[in-house]
Design an enzyme around this catalytic site. Sequence first.
Site, PDB file in Angstrom:
ATOM      1  N   ASP A  21       0.852  -1.197   0.000  1.00  0.00           N
ATOM      2  CA  ASP A  21       0.000   0.000   0.000  1.00  0.00           C
ATOM      3  C   ASP A  21       0.883   1.241   0.000  1.00  0.00           C
ATOM      4  OD1 ASP A  21      -1.924   1.948   0.419  1.00  0.00           O
ATOM      5  OD2 ASP A  21      -1.983   1.598   2.599  1.00  0.00           O
ATOM      6  N   ASN A  23      -0.509   4.573  -0.348  1.00  0.00           N
ATOM      7  CA  ASN A  23      -1.169   5.829   0.043  1.00  0.00           C
ATOM      8  C   ASN A  23      -1.844   5.740   1.417  1.00  0.00           C
ATOM      9  OD1 ASN A  23      -3.251   4.171  -0.633  1.00  0.00           O
ATOM     10  ND2 ASN A  23      -4.368   5.678  -1.876  1.00  0.00           N
ATOM     11  N   ASP A  25      -4.125   3.844   2.727  1.00  0.00           N
ATOM     12  CA  ASP A  25      -5.535   3.486   2.964  1.00  0.00           C
ATOM     13  C   ASP A  25      -5.682   2.021   3.388  1.00  0.00           C
ATOM     14  OD1 ASP A  25      -5.047   2.164   0.610  1.00  0.00           O
ATOM     15  OD2 ASP A  25      -6.716   3.047  -0.508  1.00  0.00           O
ATOM     16  N   ASP A  29      -1.828  -1.403  -3.781  1.00  0.00           N
ATOM     17  CA  ASP A  29      -2.216  -0.684  -4.997  1.00  0.00           C
ATOM     18  C   ASP A  29      -1.196  -0.854  -6.119  1.00  0.00           C
ATOM     19  OD1 ASP A  29      -0.205   1.189  -4.083  1.00  0.00           O
ATOM     20  OD2 ASP A  29      -1.740   1.916  -2.678  1.00  0.00           O
ATOM     21  N   ASP A  98      -6.259 -11.010 -14.643  1.00  0.00           N
ATOM     22  CA  ASP A  98      -7.134 -12.124 -14.334  1.00  0.00           C
ATOM     23  C   ASP A  98      -8.379 -11.981 -15.201  1.00  0.00           C
ATOM     24  OD1 ASP A  98      -8.416 -14.223 -12.810  1.00  0.00           O
ATOM     25  OD2 ASP A  98      -7.059 -13.678 -11.181  1.00  0.00           O
ATOM     26  N   ASP A 200      -9.985 -17.427 -15.021  1.00  0.00           N
ATOM     27  CA  ASP A 200     -10.656 -17.812 -13.791  1.00  0.00           C
ATOM     28  C   ASP A 200     -11.794 -18.809 -14.001  1.00  0.00           C
ATOM     29  OD1 ASP A 200     -11.087 -17.059 -10.874  1.00  0.00           O
ATOM     30  OD2 ASP A 200     -13.090 -16.670 -11.673  1.00  0.00           O
ATOM     31  N   GLU A 257      -7.311 -21.718 -15.115  1.00  0.00           N
ATOM     32  CA  GLU A 257      -7.646 -22.316 -13.824  1.00  0.00           C
ATOM     33  C   GLU A 257      -8.647 -23.420 -14.127  1.00  0.00           C
ATOM     34  OE1 GLU A 257      -9.390 -21.379  -9.375  1.00  0.00           O
ATOM     35  OE2 GLU A 257     -10.373 -20.566 -11.125  1.00  0.00           O
ATOM     36  N   HIS A 329      -3.986 -17.622  -4.046  1.00  0.00           N
ATOM     37  CA  HIS A 329      -4.820 -16.796  -3.159  1.00  0.00           C
ATOM     38  C   HIS A 329      -6.063 -17.529  -2.649  1.00  0.00           C
ATOM     39  CE1 HIS A 329      -6.748 -16.709  -6.987  1.00  0.00           C
ATOM     40  NE2 HIS A 329      -7.829 -16.174  -6.448  1.00  0.00           N
ATOM     41  N   ASP A 330      -6.317 -18.738  -3.149  1.00  0.00           N
ATOM     42  CA  ASP A 330      -7.483 -19.511  -2.699  1.00  0.00           C
ATOM     43  C   ASP A 330      -7.096 -20.626  -1.741  1.00  0.00           C
ATOM     44  OD1 ASP A 330      -9.259 -18.144  -4.357  1.00  0.00           O
ATOM     45  OD2 ASP A 330      -8.979 -19.544  -6.024  1.00  0.00           O
TER      46      ASP A 330
HETATM   47  O1  TEU Z   1     -11.702 -19.868  -8.042  1.00  0.00           O
HETATM   48  C1  TEU Z   1     -12.520 -20.838  -8.641  1.00  0.00           C
HETATM   49  C2  TEU Z   1     -12.698 -22.103  -7.976  1.00  0.00           C
HETATM   50  O2  TEU Z   1     -13.360 -22.922  -8.572  1.00  0.00           O
HETATM   51  C3  TEU Z   1     -12.161 -22.473  -6.639  1.00  0.00           C
HETATM   52  O3  TEU Z   1     -11.454 -21.557  -5.964  1.00  0.00           O
HETATM   53  C4  TEU Z   1     -13.307 -22.932  -5.838  1.00  0.00           C
HETATM   54  O4  TEU Z   1     -14.012 -21.860  -5.278  1.00  0.00           O
HETATM   55  C5  TEU Z   1     -12.852 -23.814  -4.707  1.00  0.00           C
HETATM   56  O5  TEU Z   1     -11.797 -24.588  -5.101  1.00  0.00           O
HETATM   57  C6  TEU Z   1     -13.995 -24.712  -4.317  1.00  0.00           C
HETATM   58  O6  TEU Z   1     -13.971 -25.861  -5.075  1.00  0.00           O
HETATM   59  C7  TEU Z   1     -11.656 -18.663  -8.708  1.00  0.00           C
HETATM   60  C8  TEU Z   1     -10.838 -17.641  -7.961  1.00  0.00           C
HETATM   61  O7  TEU Z   1      -9.507 -18.068  -7.889  1.00  0.00           O
HETATM   62  C9  TEU Z   1     -11.458 -17.384  -6.631  1.00  0.00           C
HETATM   63  O8  TEU Z   1     -10.695 -16.490  -5.851  1.00  0.00           O
HETATM   64  C10 TEU Z   1     -12.835 -16.825  -6.866  1.00  0.00           C
HETATM   65  O9  TEU Z   1     -13.507 -16.712  -5.639  1.00  0.00           O
HETATM   66  C11 TEU Z   1     -13.654 -17.699  -7.811  1.00  0.00           C
HETATM   67  O10 TEU Z   1     -12.934 -18.128  -8.937  1.00  0.00           O
HETATM   68  C12 TEU Z   1     -14.823 -16.923  -8.329  1.00  0.00           C
HETATM   69  O11 TEU Z   1     -14.400 -15.976  -9.251  1.00  0.00           O
HETATM   70 CA    CA Z   2      -3.556   1.951  -1.206  1.00  0.00          CA
END
Ligand code: TEU
Ligand code: CA
Length: 556
Positions: A21, A23, A25, A29, A98, A200, A257, A329-330
Site C-alpha cells: 500500500d 497511500n 488506505d 495498490d 485475471d 478464472d 484455472e 490466493h485460494d
Molecule cells: O476460483 C474458482 C474455484 O473454482 C475455486 O477456488 C473454488 O471456489 C474452490 O476450489 C472450491 O472448489 C476462482 C478464484 O480463484 C477465486 O478467488 C474466486 O472466488 C472464484 O474463482 C470466483 O471468481
Molecule cells: Ca492503497
Amino acid sequence: MQKKWWHGKTAYQIYPKSFLDTNGDGIGDLRGIISKLDYLKDLGVDIVWLSPIYVSPLADQGYDIADYYNIDPRFGTMEDMDELLSEAKKRDMYILMDLVVNHCSDEHEWFKKACEDPDGPYGKFFYIKDIVDGKYPCNWRSYFGGPVWEPLPGHPDKCYLHVFHKKQPDLNWENPALREEVYKMINWWLDKGLAGFRIDAIINIKKALPFRDYPADRDDGLSDIGKMLHEAKGVGEFLGEMRDRCFKPHDAFTVGEVFNEKAEELPDFIGDNGYFSTMFDFAETVFGGSQAGWHEASGCSPDDYRNCVFGTQKKIGDIGYISNIIENHDEPRGVSRYIPEGEATVTAKKLLATVYFNVKGLPWIYQGQEIGMENIPVSSIDEVDDISSIDNYKVALEAGVAPETALHFVEMYGRDNARTPFQWTSGENAGFTTGTPWLRVNPNKSEINLADEQADPDSLFNYYKKLIALRKSPEYAETLVYGGFEPYLADVPRVMAYFREGADKRLLILANYQKEARELPLPEGERKAVLSNLPEVGFTESGVFLEGYQAVILEI
Ligand code: TEU
Ligand code: CA
C-alpha cells in the site's frame, strides 16, 4: 511439444490488495506493484499475474467485476496500469491480468439492465428463469454455500443463476452476443500491451442444460456442482472460439484455472494448439477434499504430495507444459500444508521449494512464498474476511462439529491464509501500510520478513534466487526446462526424488522428506552436488547421507 518463449521463465502471482500500500488506505495498490518491479526482477521473475484490479464492489475480492474496462480506484488509475505495462516492458517482464468471465458483478451495467428488462437483450446475458410453485429450476449448491439461484431484484417471480456468490451472476455463454462482448473486451486489453491472462474458473462456463436436479449430498437437499460439470459437454467449443478470436491473433500467454478436466481432453487444453498456453496442476490442491466440507478433509501427507505431483507429471508427459504451484490466493500456504505441523523449518521450506520447482513445467511463486509466509492463527470467526471460510465454518457447525474444531479447519484451509499482507519488514504492519491494513498482519512478521531474509545469505529468499538462477543457467537450463521426468525411489516413504534427463545431462533431485536423517542409495557412476539446502552433502560408497529435510540436486 513445440518449444515456446515462456517455457524457461519464472512466473509470480500478485494479490494486489495485500502486496504493498503506497497511500496509507490499508489496501495494496498498483503504485506499490510498480515500485516493486525491480524487486521481482532481482528475484528472477519474468511473468507476473495480477489478481483482479477492475472496478468491483469486492464482494469476492475483485472476482466480481462491475466494469471490465476500468481500474478500481482503490487499486489506482488506468494511467497507473499503463505505467505498469511500460515499466514491465522495459525490464523484459510480462504482465497478465485475471480474466473473470464465468460471471460478473451484480453491479455491472449488464446485470442492472437485465433487472430492468429480463426479456430484453441484457436479460439474455444471464441465466434468468421463472420460480415455479416456489421452486428454483434445480438444486445445485453454489461454491460459497446455499442454492445457485437468487430472486431477481425487482422480479420476485424470477431468479438468476450464480454458481459463486449471489453478487456474481453467471454470464450466459450460450448467447453469441455475450461472447462477442467478452472477446471485444479481451482484445481491447491485449491491444493495450497486456501479455495475456490467467483464466478464472473457466470450466464453469458450460452448464449441463436444461437445468435439472442431481442427487442431494447434504441435508440441505442440494447437490455439489461437480456432478453437473462432469456431465456438461462442449466447453471446448467456447474455449476454441475464444482462442481463435483473441489469444491466437495476439500470441497471448494464457494459464487456465482448470478443475475437473478429463484426462483425454488434455491435448485440447494445453497441447500444441490448445485452448490455453498452460494450466495449473491442482492434483495436490484438491487431494483429500470432501464434498461434505473442510471438516471432512483428510489432509495431504508428504507421500500423498509426492504421488499427486508424480501423477500429474506422468499424465502430462510431452502433451504440453503444466504450471506448478504450492499455493495461491485460494489456498492455505504451501509450507503449512505440505510440511507436517511443527516441522516447517527454513530447511524444510527449502526442501519443498526444491521438489516443486524442478519438476517439469512452469514454476509459479505466489507472493510471500519466497520468504516462507505461513498460515495465520484464527481466534474467532469475526476476524475472518474470506466468504468461503465463513460458509465452511457454518457448514461444520451444522454438521455438529465443535466451534473450536470448526475454527481449526478455517485455520487449515481458509483463503485468508494466503491473503494477509506481504511481510516486507519486521516493523509496524510489516511495512505493508502506514495506515490500518484491510486484513490483519501475521504476528510472525518479526521472524518472517523480506528485509531480514535479504540480509541473510542462508535465507529461504536467497535459496529461491538460487533455484531460479539454476533453472536459467546456461549449464542446466535445457535439462531443467525440457529434460524428461523419471521418478526415483517412488515407493520409499518420505522420499521425494526424480531424475530430469536432458539432451546431455542428467540431474537427480533427491529429498529426505522427514526430520530423521538417513542414507539413500544412488545409481552407479559419477555424482556431483549442484545444489543443497544444507552446507554439506555426505556422499557414501553406495549413496548419500541426508540430514532431516535435506534436499539436493545432483548431476549423475
Ligand atoms: O476460483 C474458482 C474455484 O473454482 C475455486 O477456488 C473454488 O471456489 C474452490 O476450489 C472450491 O472448489 C476462482 C478464484 O480463484 C477465486 O478467488 C474466486 O472466488 C472464484 O474463482 C470466483 O471468481
Ligand atoms: Ca492503497
